[in-house]
Design a protein around this motif. Structure first.
Motif, PDB file in Angstrom:
ATOM      1  N   SER A   1      -5.433  -3.628   8.275  1.00 43.98           N
ATOM      2  CA  SER A   1      -5.027  -2.979   9.629  1.00 43.98           C
ATOM      3  C   SER A   1      -5.627  -3.791  11.081  1.00 43.98           C
ATOM      4  CB  SER A   1      -5.974  -1.663   9.729  1.00 43.98           C
ATOM      5  OG  SER A   1      -7.001  -1.590   9.661  1.00 43.98           O
TER       6      SER A   1
ATOM      7  N   LEU B   1       4.170  -2.444   6.922  1.00 45.02           N
ATOM      8  CA  LEU B   1       3.282  -1.406   6.365  1.00 45.02           C
ATOM      9  C   LEU B   1       4.017  -0.191   5.898  1.00 45.02           C
ATOM     10  CD1 LEU B   1       0.103  -2.241   8.147  1.00 45.02           C
ATOM     11  CD2 LEU B   1       0.369  -2.462   5.736  1.00 45.02           C
TER      12      LEU B   1
ATOM     13  N   LEU C   1      -0.809   4.598  -0.740  1.00 44.86           N
ATOM     14  CA  LEU C   1      -2.267   4.610   0.117  1.00 44.86           C
ATOM     15  C   LEU C   1      -1.931   4.050   1.491  1.00 44.86           C
ATOM     16  CD1 LEU C   1      -3.885   2.724  -3.208  1.00 44.86           C
ATOM     17  CD2 LEU C   1      -4.282   4.963  -2.157  1.00 44.86           C
ATOM     18  N   SER C   2      -3.076   4.185   2.113  1.00 41.00           N
ATOM     19  CA  SER C   2      -3.298   3.547   3.482  1.00 41.00           C
ATOM     20  C   SER C   2      -3.759   2.073   3.233  1.00 41.00           C
ATOM     21  CB  SER C   2      -4.275   4.283   4.104  1.00 41.00           C
ATOM     22  OG  SER C   2      -4.602   3.674   5.442  1.00 41.00           O
ATOM     23  N   THR C   3      -3.864   1.450   4.446  1.00 40.68           N
ATOM     24  CA  THR C   3      -4.419  -0.054   4.264  1.00 40.68           C
ATOM     25  C   THR C   3      -5.830  -0.180   3.960  1.00 40.68           C
ATOM     26  OG1 THR C   3      -4.856  -0.217   6.650  1.00 40.68           O
ATOM     27  CG2 THR C   3      -2.701  -0.679   5.945  1.00 40.68           C
ATOM     28  N   ASP C   4      -6.078  -1.354   3.093  1.00 43.57           N
ATOM     29  CA  ASP C   4      -7.548  -1.597   3.002  1.00 43.57           C
ATOM     30  C   ASP C   4      -7.544  -3.155   3.282  1.00 43.57           C
ATOM     31  OD1 ASP C   4      -6.804  -2.760   0.432  1.00 43.57           O
ATOM     32  OD2 ASP C   4      -7.153  -0.772  -0.436  1.00 43.57           O
TER      33      ASP C   4
ATOM     34  N   THR D   1       3.413  -2.688  11.803  1.00 39.79           N
ATOM     35  CA  THR D   1       3.877  -1.507  11.300  1.00 39.79           C
ATOM     36  C   THR D   1       5.023  -1.310  10.497  1.00 39.79           C
ATOM     37  OG1 THR D   1       2.716  -0.636  13.477  1.00 39.79           O
ATOM     38  CG2 THR D   1       4.554   0.938  12.359  1.00 39.79           C
TER      39      THR D   1
ATOM     40  N   PHE E   1       0.687  -1.127  -0.093  1.00 35.42           N
ATOM     41  CA  PHE E   1       0.004  -0.092  -0.098  1.00 35.42           C
ATOM     42  C   PHE E   1       0.860   1.220  -0.105  1.00 35.42           C
ATOM     43  CE2 PHE E   1      -2.613  -3.423   2.302  1.00 35.42           C
ATOM     44  CZ  PHE E   1      -3.425  -3.484   1.381  1.00 35.42           C
ATOM     45  N   ALA E   2       1.843   1.473   0.833  1.00 35.53           N
ATOM     46  CA  ALA E   2       2.777   2.690   1.160  1.00 35.53           C
ATOM     47  C   ALA E   2       3.260   2.971  -0.237  1.00 35.53           C
ATOM     48  CB  ALA E   2       3.499   2.625   2.283  1.00 35.53           C
TER      49      ALA E   2
END
Length: 266
Positions: free
Chosen positions: A152, A168, A145-148, A165, A140-141
């Motif tokens: 999380s 991610l 982008l954030s997580t989906d 962490t 994602f990063a």
């Protein structure tokens, strides 16, 4: 049903196979809708007692189809609005809810690369059997982008907050052997043995006490975010239900007779 997702039920085991091998099972809209609807079909199918989720070809699922995503982003720039990310609400959230909330065990046979949402789908399963050539990437990063796809929630529960962490914030490919050490993978097997091993595990679950499995999954999900007193009350509720099941009576009778129980899922 779209041929990008295949569905087959044999002796209580539903096999759901992502079928875009030329695209490494990347998730375009057609595939996401088909996977969502197929998982819901398996959940409601009384003939299904366990689910095996896998991919066709050399990848399990590499996540969002970025070629399609580029087109969606272009449309947003030209027309306005936030339509490019509605897929989280319309597809990823329902898919992960269907996997994690499936009232039957879900085994993920990770046959190759699992990245982004593809990794999230595997994390949401109850048991992950991984080919020794496979890998996981929380990508994602890497695309800002954030997580989906539930990552999380699922990943910290699998490997702890700190390690989640790290993966991610610094996305990288985690090979199968490391995935086993971290706790992402439950089993790692030679790639040539993956299908046979995954089917054997899934069939063992399909022959088990399905209602009890569903109660265990519900109990774990409920207790994950609640205090002990509430978790105890939920355990009581679910245990009363399980204790009244035919499967429980079968198990007790078989124990007394020193026989192997034959569960019926009711």
């Amino acid at each position: 049903m779209a041929d990008t997702v295949l569905y087959e039920v044999t002796e209580g085991l539903a096999t759901i196979r992502l079928n875009r091998p030329d695209a490494m099972n990347a998730l375009n809209t057609e595939t996401k809708e088909a996977l969502r609807d197929t998982l819901r079909r398996a959940a409601s199918d009384t003939g299904v007692r366990a689910v095996l989720l896998t991919g066709e070809g050399r990848a399990f699922c590499v996540g969002q189809d970025l070629k399609e995503h580029v087109g969606a982003l272009t449309a947003v720039r030209e027309q306005g609005g936030g339509g490019a990310m509605t897929t989280v609400r319309d597809h990823y959230n329902p898919i992960v809810t269907a996997i994690a909330g499936m009232p039957k065990p879900v085994v993920a046979a990770v046959n190759g690369a699992a990245a982004g949402a593809g990794a999230g789908f595997a994390f949401a399963a109850d048991h992950r059997i991984v080919a020794d050539t496979a890998s996981f990437t929380t990508s994602f990063a890497g695309v800002a982008l954030s997580t989906d796809s539930g990552v999380s929630w699922t990943l910290p529960r699998l490997i702890g907050h700190g390690r989640a962490t790290n993966l991610l914030l610094f996305p990288r490919s985690v090979p199968a052997a490391e995935a086993l050490e971290l706790g992402i993978a439950d089993e790692v097997v030679p790639a040539a043995e993956l299908t046979a091993r995954a089917e054997a595990v899934a069939r063992t679950l399909a022959e088990g006490p399905t209602l009890a499995y569903a109660a265990i999954k519900e109990s774990l999900a409920y207790g994950a975010g609640r205090p002990l007193t509430e978790a105890l009350a939920k355990e009581e509720e679910l245990q009363v239900r399980a204790g009244a099941s035919e499967d429980h009576r079968i198990a007790v009778d078989a124990f007394v007779r020193k026989q192997k129980p034959e569960f019926r899922g009711r």
